[in-house]
Structure formats: C-alpha cells, structure tokens
Write a protein that holds these residues in place. Structure first.
Motif, short mmCIF file in Angstrom:
data_model
loop_
_atom_site.label_atom_id
_atom_site.label_comp_id
_atom_site.label_asym_id
_atom_site.label_seq_id
_atom_site.Cartn_x
_atom_site.Cartn_y
_atom_site.Cartn_z
N LEU A 30 0.80 -1.22 0.00
CA LEU A 30 0.00 0.00 0.00
C LEU A 30 0.83 1.27 0.00
CD1 LEU A 30 -2.60 -1.26 2.63
CD2 LEU A 30 -3.02 -0.95 0.20
N GLY A 31 2.15 1.12 0.12
CA GLY A 31 3.03 2.28 0.13
C GLY A 31 2.83 3.16 1.36
N LYS A 32 2.59 2.52 2.49
CA LYS A 32 2.33 3.23 3.74
C LYS A 32 3.42 2.94 4.77
CE LYS A 32 -1.82 4.63 2.33
NZ LYS A 32 -2.17 6.04 2.11
N ASP A 33 3.47 3.77 5.79
CA ASP A 33 4.38 3.54 6.92
C ASP A 33 3.93 2.29 7.66
OD1 ASP A 33 5.49 3.63 9.62
OD2 ASP A 33 6.18 5.64 9.10
N LYS A 34 4.87 1.41 7.98
CA LYS A 34 4.56 0.16 8.67
C LYS A 34 3.86 0.39 10.01
CE LYS A 34 6.99 -4.06 10.16
NZ LYS A 34 8.33 -4.72 10.23
N GLY A 35 4.15 1.52 10.65
CA GLY A 35 3.55 1.82 11.95
C GLY A 35 2.05 1.95 11.93
N PHE A 50 0.04 -0.10 10.69
CA PHE A 50 -0.57 -1.42 10.78
C PHE A 50 -0.30 -2.08 12.14
CE2 PHE A 50 0.31 -0.36 6.38
CZ PHE A 50 -0.99 -0.39 5.87
N SER A 51 -0.06 -1.25 13.13
CA SER A 51 0.15 -1.71 14.50
C SER A 51 -0.87 -1.08 15.44
CB SER A 51 1.56 -1.35 14.98
OG SER A 51 1.72 -1.61 16.36
N GLN A 52 -1.43 -1.90 16.32
CA GLN A 52 -2.39 -1.39 17.31
C GLN A 52 -1.69 -0.65 18.44
OE1 GLN A 52 -3.90 -5.38 17.61
NE2 GLN A 52 -6.00 -4.69 17.21
N ARG A 53 -0.37 -0.61 18.38
CA ARG A 53 0.38 0.15 19.37
C ARG A 53 1.27 1.17 18.68
NH1 ARG A 53 -1.32 -3.96 21.93
NH2 ARG A 53 -0.42 -5.43 20.44
N GLY A 54 0.92 1.47 17.41
CA GLY A 54 1.68 2.46 16.65
C GLY A 54 0.78 3.54 16.08
N LYS A 55 1.12 4.01 14.90
CA LYS A 55 0.37 5.10 14.28
C LYS A 55 -1.06 4.73 13.93
CE LYS A 55 4.38 7.34 12.10
NZ LYS A 55 4.97 7.77 10.80
N GLY A 56 -1.33 3.44 13.75
CA GLY A 56 -2.67 3.02 13.36
C GLY A 56 -3.63 2.77 14.51
N ALA A 57 -3.15 2.98 15.75
CA ALA A 57 -3.99 2.69 16.92
C ALA A 57 -5.15 3.68 17.04
CB ALA A 57 -3.14 2.73 18.19
N CYS A 58 -6.29 3.17 17.44
CA CYS A 58 -7.47 4.00 17.71
C CYS A 58 -7.11 5.03 18.78
CB CYS A 58 -8.63 3.12 18.16
SG CYS A 58 -10.05 4.02 18.79
#
Length: 391
Positions: free
Chosen positions: A174-179, A181-189
């Motif tokens: 997807l050409g996105k930052d790996k973070g 896709f982490s629930q403890r990173g940038k993708g966390a709610c």
C-alpha cells in the motif's frame, strides 16, 4: 463424601500404562457413590464409561459439536506407516543429576533417529530432557508444555513474528508507513489506544471494560481499516485461522509461508492468529515452540516432553508425520519422554527407566526389534509389534 458430581480433566494423561489401570480402579471406587464426568482420550477409560459423549469434528471454531460414535471413530481412522530410522551415529552420556539418582546409568543417544524415553511417572525422564542433555549438546533444544513467555496482549501472530511479516507486506503493498498497521503504533485508535476496549468501572476490585464505540473493538483507526490487500484489511486478516490464511493464497512472505505451514502440519491450523497465547493449552504451547525451533533450524537435537498429551489419535499421527519428515529430510534427532503407547509405537529406539528404591536405572535400551526380543522389559507388553519390521 458421596452424591457429588466430580469432574476429571484427562486424569490418565501423564500416566504409564500400568498406572492407568490403577487410576481406573480408583475411578471405579469413586463412581460407586458419585457421578464422574471425565474428559479423556484413553481407550481403556472410554471403554469403562457407562456413557460416552463425542465431540468433533476439529479444534477451534470447527469443533465442539456433538457427533456420533461412528463419526468419531471415522475421524480416528488412518495411521502413519511405520518407519525405522537407523541411527547415523551413537554416543553415550552418563546420567548424573542432583535431582534424581540414576545409579551411574549411561544413556545411548541414537543420532538421526527417534528415541522414546518411557517408564513410570517420577523416574526422571523429564530431568534427562530438561537438565542433563542441555549440558551435553550445544545444538540441543528442550521443548516443554509450559506457557509461552509473553505479555497479556501477546498473540499467536506476535509470538511467531507472523504479524511483523504481515505488517511489512501491507506497508509495501500500500506504500504506507509500517507503523500504521500496529495497534500500538500510528494506526492505533485514538480513543482506546489500540486495545479495542474502554474501562467503564470496577466491581469487587475487578476492572470492567466495554467495547470501544469508535473502532468497534478493532483497535485501529477507521482510515487504516479502509486500506486493503487482496480485499482484506489488517484487522480482518488477524481474525483468520492459520488454515484460512493459508487457503486464502495471500502472498505474505516466504518466512510467513514456512511458519504457517509448520503450524498447520503440527495440527493447530484451527488457531486464530490473533488468539492470545495465555489462552492456549499445554499441547498448543509446545507445538508453537516446536514450530519456532524448526523454523529457525538452529538445533539438530530436540527433546519433547509428552507431546501427545491431550491429543487424539488423528492429531498424534499428524504430529508424528512432521517428526518423521524432520528426521528423514533434515536428519534431526528427537528424544521424547512419552506415556502414550500409540506415539511410542512409532519410535525407532527405546530407553526404559525403572525406579528401584531411591534410585533409577535403565533396564532396557536399544532398537524396536531388540525391544521385542527382550522379554524382561515392561514397555513391550504395551506396544504393538510390527510383524514386517520384526521378521
């Protein structure tokens, strides 16, 4: 005490065949004035029961259904063809331990084969695997049924590093930052912090939680959930079982494919990859550890402690199939402490330990053929001879 409902969970799981008979005698006495509900795989216990309930067809969400005896027996059909793995070499190790007095016994280790350690409970089989052999060999790994080490949120995917491979796959695709896709990173709610739940109070000092209404329990930001690979988002892929992920045909990585296949071959493909490791049984813990060891391929010798414990015949045969493959293709050596006679039937070499007073001695060690020629040992009475092998 009497008129009780007594629940026993696999009471014969870690017992030698002679001890199983003793346990059945105890249960016979207990049920004279009580009702016993027993979870078991042992054929003798099943035959002794007044009524049997059969569950199937598989583990996880495909299991737990009431099935007939005929259906259950059909599931147990099919066995692994026996193979004798002639040792590539052999050495002896003096058994010396502060925990068990082995009276100076020496254990023969047949390399490139399968050695079954057998004997009454308490005779020192686990001590050999856990304490003695690690001191003798640098390329030896002991695999127990103790819980996997991890935190409360550790899952099958995180422990096996599958999630890291999945996150990398999604980031590249997807050409996105790996973070993200982490629930403890940038993708966390940003409301629940990636946990998927919100604390709403307490009851008798126990915290109470409710599903987060912003992410609906996924733990991810809504925008992240809209990013998909092969029509599947990062949350949905974690809700798949190991076998479902394999069947999806998603090309994650060579590392992920190898681990997924190992887990499936070990008979735990029914596990959801997001399942918390703290919920796993002892046998599931051990098989995940074994998959991890085989995936790394760092060890040529592996010690297994009761790998058939809690398994039915079909699952045992599947586990044995993988062990046979590892011995045949990779020349691995397996030293296995086991009580299950079906499992022991597939070993090539045996060492039978017997406790005499305060000490333990090895009363027999040798090949399967030698075992059936020696009438002094006990274990031969519980195993099935292979006529073709013993001609």
């Amino acid at each position: 005490m009497h008129d009780l409902l007594i629940v026993l969970d696999e009471p014969t799981a870690s017992l030698y065949p002679a001890e199983v008979d003793f346990m059945i005698g105890i249960m016979d006495e207990m049920r004279k004035k009580n009702t016993l509900l027993v979870v078991e795989h042992n054929d003798k216990v099943i035959e002794k029961a007044d009524h049997n309930i059969y569950l199937g067809h598989d583990g996880g969400k495909n299991g737990g259904y009431l099935i007939s005896k005929d259906e259950y027996m059909k599931l147990q059909e099919g066995s692994l063809p026996y193979r004798f793995f002639k040792r590539t070499s052999c050495d002896t190790r003096v058994l010396d331990s502060d925990y068990v007095d082995y009276a100076g016994s020496e254990l023969e280790i047949p390399h490139g084969s399968i050695l079954g350690l057998c004997g009454m409970s308490g005779c020192g089989k686990t001590t050999i695997l856990r304490k003695i052999l690690p001191k003798c060999y640098e390329d030896y790994l002991y695999v127990s049924q103790k819980p996997l080490k991890g935190q409360s949120f550790t899952t099958v995917a995180t422990y096996t590093k599958l999630l890291d491979e999945i996150r990398t796959c999604y980031a590249k695709a997807l050409g996105k930052d790996k973070g993200y896709f982490s629930q403890r990173g940038k993708g966390a709610c940003d409301k629940c912090g990636g946990t998927g739940v919100i604390e709403i109070g307490s009851f008798y000092e126990e915290k109470l939680f409710d599903t987060c209404d912003k992410c609906n329990g996924t733990g991810y930001l809504q925008e992240v959930l809209e990013w998909k690979v092969d029509g599947v988002n990062i949350y949905d892929i974690q809700q798949m079982t190991i076998d479902e992920l394999i069947a999806s045909g998603m090309n994650i990585s060579a590392k992920a494919d190898k681990m997924l296949k190992l887990l499936s071959d070990l008979g735990i493909g029914y596990l959801k990859i997001s399942q918390k490791v703290k919920t796993l049984s002892g046998g599931e813990n051990q098989r995940i550890k074994l998959a991890e060891a085989l995936n790394d391929n760092k060890y040529s010798m592996i010690g297994l402690d009761e790998p058939a414990k809690g398994l039915g015949k079909r699952e045992t045969a599947r586990l044995l199939g993988l062990i046979y493959s590892q011995v045949s293709k990779n020349k691995k050596t397996f030293i296995i402490a086991e009580y299950d006679t079906m499992f022991l039937n597939y070993c090539s070499y045996f060492a039978e330990l017997r406790r005499k007073g305060q000490s333990t001695t090895i009363v027999f060690q040798g090949s399967r053929e030698q075992l059936f020629k020696d009438k002094k040992n006990d274990i031969r009475n519980w195993l099935t001879a292979n006529p073709e092998e013993l001609k």
